[in-house]
Design a protein around this motif. Structure first.
Motif, PDB file in Angstrom:
ATOM      1  N   VAL A 254      16.505   7.988   4.827  1.00 15.94           N
ATOM      2  CA  VAL A 254      15.606   6.757   4.660  1.00 15.94           C
ATOM      3  C   VAL A 254      14.090   7.184   4.624  1.00 15.94           C
ATOM      4  CG1 VAL A 254      14.832   4.262   4.864  1.00 15.94           C
ATOM      5  CG2 VAL A 254      17.203   5.224   5.312  1.00 15.94           C
ATOM      6  N   GLU A 255      13.227   7.146   3.393  1.00 16.85           N
ATOM      7  CA  GLU A 255      11.937   7.642   3.358  1.00 16.85           C
ATOM      8  C   GLU A 255      11.030   6.588   4.274  1.00 16.85           C
ATOM      9  OE1 GLU A 255      10.508  10.238   1.827  1.00 16.85           O
ATOM     10  OE2 GLU A 255      11.742  10.783  -0.010  1.00 16.85           O
ATOM     11  N   GLU A 256       9.887   6.872   4.656  1.00 21.01           N
ATOM     12  CA  GLU A 256       8.922   6.225   5.413  1.00 21.01           C
ATOM     13  C   GLU A 256       8.362   5.054   4.296  1.00 21.01           C
ATOM     14  OE1 GLU A 256       5.587   7.893   7.281  1.00 21.01           O
ATOM     15  OE2 GLU A 256       6.843   9.589   7.539  1.00 21.01           O
ATOM     16  N   VAL A 257       8.483   3.706   4.917  1.00 20.74           N
ATOM     17  CA  VAL A 257       8.067   2.638   4.195  1.00 20.74           C
ATOM     18  C   VAL A 257       6.454   2.603   3.917  1.00 20.74           C
ATOM     19  CG1 VAL A 257       7.892   0.084   3.756  1.00 20.74           C
ATOM     20  CG2 VAL A 257       9.824   1.272   4.801  1.00 20.74           C
ATOM     21  N   LYS A 258       5.735   3.132   4.930  1.00 20.80           N
ATOM     22  CA  LYS A 258       4.314   3.282   4.784  1.00 20.80           C
ATOM     23  C   LYS A 258       3.745   3.963   3.603  1.00 20.80           C
ATOM     24  CE  LYS A 258       2.937   6.579   8.019  1.00 20.80           C
ATOM     25  NZ  LYS A 258       2.435   7.338   9.051  1.00 20.80           N
ATOM     26  N   LYS A 259       2.475   3.520   3.093  1.00 25.92           N
ATOM     27  CA  LYS A 259       1.925   4.421   2.022  1.00 25.92           C
ATOM     28  C   LYS A 259       1.192   5.488   2.691  1.00 25.92           C
ATOM     29  CE  LYS A 259       1.183   0.184  -0.411  1.00 25.92           C
ATOM     30  NZ  LYS A 259       0.523  -0.559  -1.354  1.00 25.92           N
TER      31      LYS A 259
END
Lengths: 323, 228
Positions: free
Chosen positions: B223-228
């Motif tokens: 799961v990649e990071e949600v934050k930009k």
């Protein structure tokens, strides 16, 4: 333990998985009786036959696309392209299909497929058979990018790549095919995102991939004589990338040199550099340095090609400027 | 947007013109390797037959005798370009000759003609005789995208083809031949209309996805990071 070349290690891993799982098969240009462009699949046709070691026409798009369709419907294909340079011909199938399909169907499909891509300069094969294009691939969410530098890693990572339920691009440096090493055939698959420290040192971290790992290791003795102990960090997979191990190494050495065979502009070396600058800056006591190939196509002239690729001498020079 | 249903074996409408043809060869190969009697049907338009994927996939399916049916819905337009301008042939089925596979032209607005052609192609595929190309002559009633004014289509051409609309044509045939009564048709029609209305209501009333889901289903395990 067995002493194997990198090529043999890749072959043995594929053979082991094909014996275990009848849904694993190989396809690519001349991979059958011919044994593959570099001989990686040699002998596999004799054991598994034409159904599971499939010669394809020279059609890179459909080689990758066929793997996507086969992976989506219950098999585990391994597709071989002769050279990473040809991934441009099949790019839609890798970038827009393989990498996107699961996301676009809300996770209802899995794509257990491996695309093997021989890469790298040094074979006198000129500009269209020698590139290092890993940054393009690592840029795409949906792909995993594996880049082993020694036979043992190649073996364990290939086992994992075939078991993985996602599209994996497996980068094989052509110059390393003949490099030999001890391989533990009973070892477990190597997890992705676990880097390996190929040499411990306290003074400077060299992050390198593929052939550059070997060039970095060559310099270690010489630098040691000058009192510089380098630590050689090999990420083994570019995505997922093991930041933790890299940051830990930098916490110890406070210096980072990234060595890559890519053209410097837009390289994955740049990505590593950015990661460290953003998240590990306080542990640096010198600017990060990147040593990459020249920003030119890979030249054909042996004199120019040898200059183009970073070598041990370049690494020594770069390291000494950082103290 | 891109309709798919893996549980029914529908691998998805593709956003890249012609890309599905390559994927179809893989589904066909997989059916063959797994020893099932599955057949893959791949649908595409006339415009996509000018992509390299068309050549690559028909060639591969032919040499490997894959159970794939290539169904070309020749609706006369590749986006805005009429077929007569985007290729120098009239019958795309002619291209089958290059792959040594059957290429048949059918009235794509005649359900029974399409059925017969498909049946034959499926039998061939299941008998290990390889792929077929079926060209269904039809028409695109609407534009290439929702909101396309489709000014490139002459009004007379549209009117002519609307009169050949396969849906009323089938309904009339069934009623005329006492296969279906007018009442039965009305029942089915209103039932389907209700289903569609319900689906629209469901979609409109459903909440937007949570932001965290932006990184869901990229991989099975990461799961990649949600934050930009």
């Amino acid at each position: 333990m067995k002493n194997l070349s990198m090529m043999e290690a890749i072959r043995e891993a594929m053979t082991k998985k094909m014996r275990e799982d009848p849904t694993v098969f190989i396809m690519g240009e001349d991979v059958g009786a011919f044994g593959g462009c570099f001989g990686v699949t040699a002998g596999m046709f004799d054991e598994f036959g034409a159904e599971r070691v499939r010669d394809t026409p020279i059609s890179e798009g459909v080689i990758i696309g066929c793997a996507v369709g086969a992976a989506a419907t219950g098999t585990r294909p391994i597709a071989e392209l002769m050279f990473i340079d040809f991934v441009t011909v099949g790019a839609d199938q890798l970038v827009n299909q393989a990498a996107k399909m699961r996301y676009m169907v809300g996770g209802k499909i899995k794509l257990p497929m491996v695309v093997r891509l021989p890469l790298g300069a040094g074979t006198r094969a000129a500009a269209q058979h020698s590139q290092s294009l890993e940054a393009w691939l690592a840029h795409i969410p949906g792909l995993k990018v594996v880049y082993p530098s020694c036979p043992n890693d190649a073996y364990g990572l290939m086992l994992k790549a075939i078991e993985d339920d996602n599209p994996v691009v497996f980068l094989e440096h052509k110059i390393l095919y003949g490099v030999r090493g001890e391989v533990d055939e009973n070892a477990k698959p190597i997890e992705f995102g676990k880097a390996d420290i190929k040499r411990e040192g306290k003074d400077l971290t060299v992050a390198a991939t593929g052939r550059m790992v070997h060039e970095a290791l060559k310099t270690a003795e010489e630098l040691s004589k000058d009192g510089i102990e380098i630590e050689v960090f090999d990420p083994r997979t570019l995505f997922p990338f093991d930041k933790e191990t890299l940051f830990k190494s930098i916490e110890k050495t406070n210096k980072l040199l990234i060595v890559s065979e890519e053209n410097k502009r837009g390289s994955f070396a740049g990505e590593i550099s950015a990661m460290v600058a953003e998240e590990c800056f306080d542990n640096l006591d010198a600017p990060i340095k990147r040593l990459c190939a020249v920003n030119s196509p890979v030249p054909f002239s042996p004199v120019l090609e040898d200059y183009y690729v970073p070598n041990a001498e370049d690494i020594v020079k770069a390291v000494t400027t950082m103290f | 947007m891109h309709i798919a249903d893996a549980t029914r074996g529908i691998l998805g409408a593709n956003g890249i013109v012609g890309a599905g043809q390559n994927i179809a060869t893989g589904a066909g190969l997989s059916a063959k390797l797994r020893g099932t009697d599955q057949v893959c049907a791949c649908f595409f338009g006339d415009g996509s037959t000018n992509q390299g994927t068309f050549h690559e996939s028909l060639n591969l399916a032919s040499i490997w005798r894959l159970p794939v049916i290539f169904v070309c819905e020749n609706n006369l337009y590749g986006i805005s370009m009429h077929q007569s301008r985007h290729q120098a042939i009239q019958d795309i089925a002619d291209r089958a000759v290059a792959y040594n596979i059957p290429g048949v032209v059918v009235d794509g607005n005649d359900v029974f003609a399409v059925y017969e052609a498909a049946k034959e192609a499926i039998e061939r595929a299941r008998n290990g005789q390889g792929p077929s190309l079926i060209e269904c002559k039809t028409y695109r009633h609407h534009g290439h995208f929702e909101g396309d004014p489709a000014k490139y289509k002459p009004a007379e051409e549209v009117a002519e083809w609307m009169s050949k609309d396969p849906i009323p044509r089938l309904i009339n045939y069934m009623i005329d031949n006492n296969i279906l009564s007018k009442e039965e048709f009305n029942d089915i029609d209103s039932q389907i209309n209700d289903e569609i209305k319900e689906a629209i209501k469901f979609a409109e009333e459903s909440p937007w996805p949570p932001i965290e889901s932006v990184v869901e289903d990229i991989y099975t395990d990461i799961v990649e990071e949600v934050k930009k």
